[in-house]
Design a protein around this motif. Structure first.
Motif, PDB file in Angstrom:
ATOM      1  N   SER A   1       0.815  -1.215   0.000  1.00  0.00           N
ATOM      2  CA  SER A   1       0.000   0.000   0.000  1.00  0.00           C
ATOM      3  C   SER A   1       0.848   1.264   0.000  1.00  0.00           C
ATOM      4  N   THR A   2       2.094   1.166   0.442  1.00  0.00           N
ATOM      5  CA  THR A   2       2.956   2.352   0.423  1.00  0.00           C
ATOM      6  C   THR A   2       3.297   2.797  -0.991  1.00  0.00           C
ATOM      7  N   LEU A   3       3.098   1.910  -1.983  1.00  0.00           N
ATOM      8  CA  LEU A   3       3.354   2.304  -3.363  1.00  0.00           C
ATOM      9  C   LEU A   3       2.379   3.362  -3.845  1.00  0.00           C
ATOM     10  N   MET A   4       1.233   3.463  -3.200  1.00  0.00           N
ATOM     11  CA  MET A   4       0.227   4.448  -3.606  1.00  0.00           C
ATOM     12  C   MET A   4       0.462   5.823  -2.996  1.00  0.00           C
TER      13      MET A   4
ATOM     14  N   VAL B   1       4.426  13.655  -0.689  1.00  0.00           N
ATOM     15  CA  VAL B   1       3.577  13.781   0.497  1.00  0.00           C
ATOM     16  C   VAL B   1       4.375  13.618   1.783  1.00  0.00           C
ATOM     17  N   ILE B   2       5.420  12.797   1.750  1.00  0.00           N
ATOM     18  CA  ILE B   2       6.168  12.484   2.972  1.00  0.00           C
ATOM     19  C   ILE B   2       7.508  13.204   3.044  1.00  0.00           C
ATOM     20  N   MET B   3       7.766  14.149   2.151  1.00  0.00           N
ATOM     21  CA  MET B   3       9.060  14.825   2.162  1.00  0.00           C
ATOM     22  C   MET B   3       9.261  15.649   3.429  1.00  0.00           C
ATOM     23  N   VAL B   4       8.204  16.293   3.909  1.00  0.00           N
ATOM     24  CA  VAL B   4       8.334  17.078   5.143  1.00  0.00           C
ATOM     25  C   VAL B   4       8.664  16.164   6.318  1.00  0.00           C
ATOM     26  N   ALA B   5       7.988  15.012   6.387  1.00  0.00           N
ATOM     27  CA  ALA B   5       8.279  14.067   7.462  1.00  0.00           C
ATOM     28  C   ALA B   5       9.688  13.512   7.344  1.00  0.00           C
ATOM     29  N   LEU B   6      10.139  13.238   6.135  1.00  0.00           N
ATOM     30  CA  LEU B   6      11.512  12.755   5.945  1.00  0.00           C
ATOM     31  C   LEU B   6      12.531  13.822   6.346  1.00  0.00           C
ATOM     32  N   PHE B   7      12.237  15.069   6.014  1.00  0.00           N
ATOM     33  CA  PHE B   7      13.150  16.147   6.392  1.00  0.00           C
ATOM     34  C   PHE B   7      13.250  16.270   7.909  1.00  0.00           C
TER      35      PHE B   7
ATOM     36  N   ASN C   1      18.896   8.842 -10.850  1.00  0.00           N
ATOM     37  CA  ASN C   1      18.086   9.909 -11.453  1.00  0.00           C
ATOM     38  C   ASN C   1      17.286  10.711 -10.434  1.00  0.00           C
ATOM     39  N   ASP C   2      17.391  10.370  -9.160  1.00  0.00           N
ATOM     40  CA  ASP C   2      16.621  11.077  -8.143  1.00  0.00           C
ATOM     41  C   ASP C   2      17.092  12.534  -8.054  1.00  0.00           C
ATOM     42  N   PHE C   3      16.132  13.430  -8.039  1.00  0.00           N
ATOM     43  CA  PHE C   3      16.466  14.856  -8.038  1.00  0.00           C
ATOM     44  C   PHE C   3      15.893  15.600  -6.836  1.00  0.00           C
ATOM     45  N   ALA C   4      14.610  15.393  -6.562  1.00  0.00           N
ATOM     46  CA  ALA C   4      13.924  16.229  -5.572  1.00  0.00           C
ATOM     47  C   ALA C   4      14.489  16.031  -4.173  1.00  0.00           C
ATOM     48  N   TRP C   5      14.608  14.754  -3.729  1.00  0.00           N
ATOM     49  CA  TRP C   5      15.059  14.536  -2.359  1.00  0.00           C
ATOM     50  C   TRP C   5      16.527  14.905  -2.143  1.00  0.00           C
ATOM     51  N   PRO C   6      17.470  14.546  -3.028  1.00  0.00           N
ATOM     52  CA  PRO C   6      18.854  15.026  -2.826  1.00  0.00           C
ATOM     53  C   PRO C   6      18.960  16.541  -2.826  1.00  0.00           C
ATOM     54  N   LEU C   7      18.110  17.225  -3.604  1.00  0.00           N
ATOM     55  CA  LEU C   7      18.144  18.687  -3.601  1.00  0.00           C
ATOM     56  C   LEU C   7      17.751  19.247  -2.240  1.00  0.00           C
ATOM     57  N   ILE C   8      16.859  18.551  -1.535  1.00  0.00           N
ATOM     58  CA  ILE C   8      16.424  18.995  -0.207  1.00  0.00           C
ATOM     59  C   ILE C   8      17.416  18.559   0.867  1.00  0.00           C
ATOM     60  N   ALA C   9      17.930  17.341   0.758  1.00  0.00           N
ATOM     61  CA  ALA C   9      18.727  16.758   1.843  1.00  0.00           C
ATOM     62  C   ALA C   9      20.186  17.185   1.822  1.00  0.00           C
TER      63      ALA C   9
END
Length: 294
Positions: free
Chosen positions: A133-136, A141-147, A227-235
């Protein structure tokens, strides 16, 4: 007379001559080959155009005289990119992060896939459905929680801030489970009857049979992390720790509409994954075929 006609055997349809069937088979094969060639050409044309623009001279690009085959192949776009940005450092960062993420993802997926496929414990199906279910859930949505998580752990701005949140994949667990369900249970039960524990069964029987699966999991996780862009840009906050996708963003802001330099940098980013896929494509296809995914 009527009874004779009713009981008379019906005439069987005359089979088509073998030569005509052979011609129809050759025609269908030729049509499939032509269709496959057209589709491959459409899919590969953007990559070919990237190569053409990357190796074209700046004067040719600015003059609007760009052709499908450059008049002269030059490396000036690559030289301009390499001299203006720490591309080698970013390339090494991408390799380090992607390889570590791929290794952890493969390990977690194989262990979880074996547990869901060949171990019987209470709530296994429910737990597997929860993982799927986490695939959905979109990652945005969880970037703030990951940060908040990486900040609390004190790893913000380091490699581990990028590696740990992306080091497990629900799709990898699903793929590993489907693949390991195809391994005969009798083989595992025979090893268990001989006194082998689960760890020995996993290392001596399951892993040798899972080489195509390992290749698929490693390539998919490596490609996603590369190819990941969004999360490395934040982290990441230090310029020396950036990866190639983030570097491409800075290059576009620096050079503006210099398409030659942009395509040269993009080609440096794409080439390793293309080579890796060409080397391991046989295992890649086998892994998907044996996992039951079409």
């Amino acid at each position: 007379m009527t009874q004779t006609l009713a009981t008379a055997p019906r005439a069987l349809p005359t089979p088509a001559p073998r030569s005509s069937r052979r011609r129809r088979g050759r025609g269908a094969l030729a049509a499939r080959i032509v269709a496959a060639g057209v589709i491959c050409g459409i899919l590969l044309f953007p990559l070919y155009w990237m190569v053409v623009v990357a190796f074209s001279s700046r004067a040719e690009l600015l003059g609007g005289d760009l052709r499908l085959w450059p008049r002269s192949w030059t490396m000036e776009n690559f030289q301009r990119v390499l001299s203006s940005f720490p591309v080698i450092t970013w390339f090494g960062n991408s390799i380090a992060i992607s390889v570590v993420v791929a290794l952890i993802t493969v390990t977690v997926s194989l262990l979880a896939g074996y547990a869901f496929a060949h171990l019987r414990f209470r709530g296994s199906n429910v737990l597997f459905l929860v993982a799927l279910s986490t695939l959905m859930i979109p990652v945005q949505v969880i970037m703030v929680a990951l940060f908040q998580l990486v900040t609390t752990l004190g790893i913000y701005g380091s490699y581990w801030a990028v590696i740990l949140p992306t080091a497990a994949s629900a799709f990898g667990v699903f793929l590993a489970r489907q693949f390991m369900l195809a391994i005969p249970r009798d083989l595992i039960e025979a090893a268990r009857m001989d006194g082998a524990g689960h760890l020995r069964v996993f290392t001596r029987i399951v892993l040798p049979l899972s080489k195509p699966l390992i290749a698929v999991l490693f390539f998919m996780s490596l490609l996603q992390s590369w190819n990941d862009f969004a999360w490395p840009l934040i982290a990441l906050k230090d310029n020396s720790l950036f990866t190639l996708p983030i570097g491409l963003l800075y290059l576009q802001g620096q050079f503006g509409s210099d398409y030659g330099a942009t395509m040269a940098f993009a080609l440096l980013n794409v080439t390793p994954m293309v080579i890796l896929f060409l080397v391991f494509q046989r295992y890649f296809v086998q892994g998907f075929a044996r996992s039951g995914i079409r």
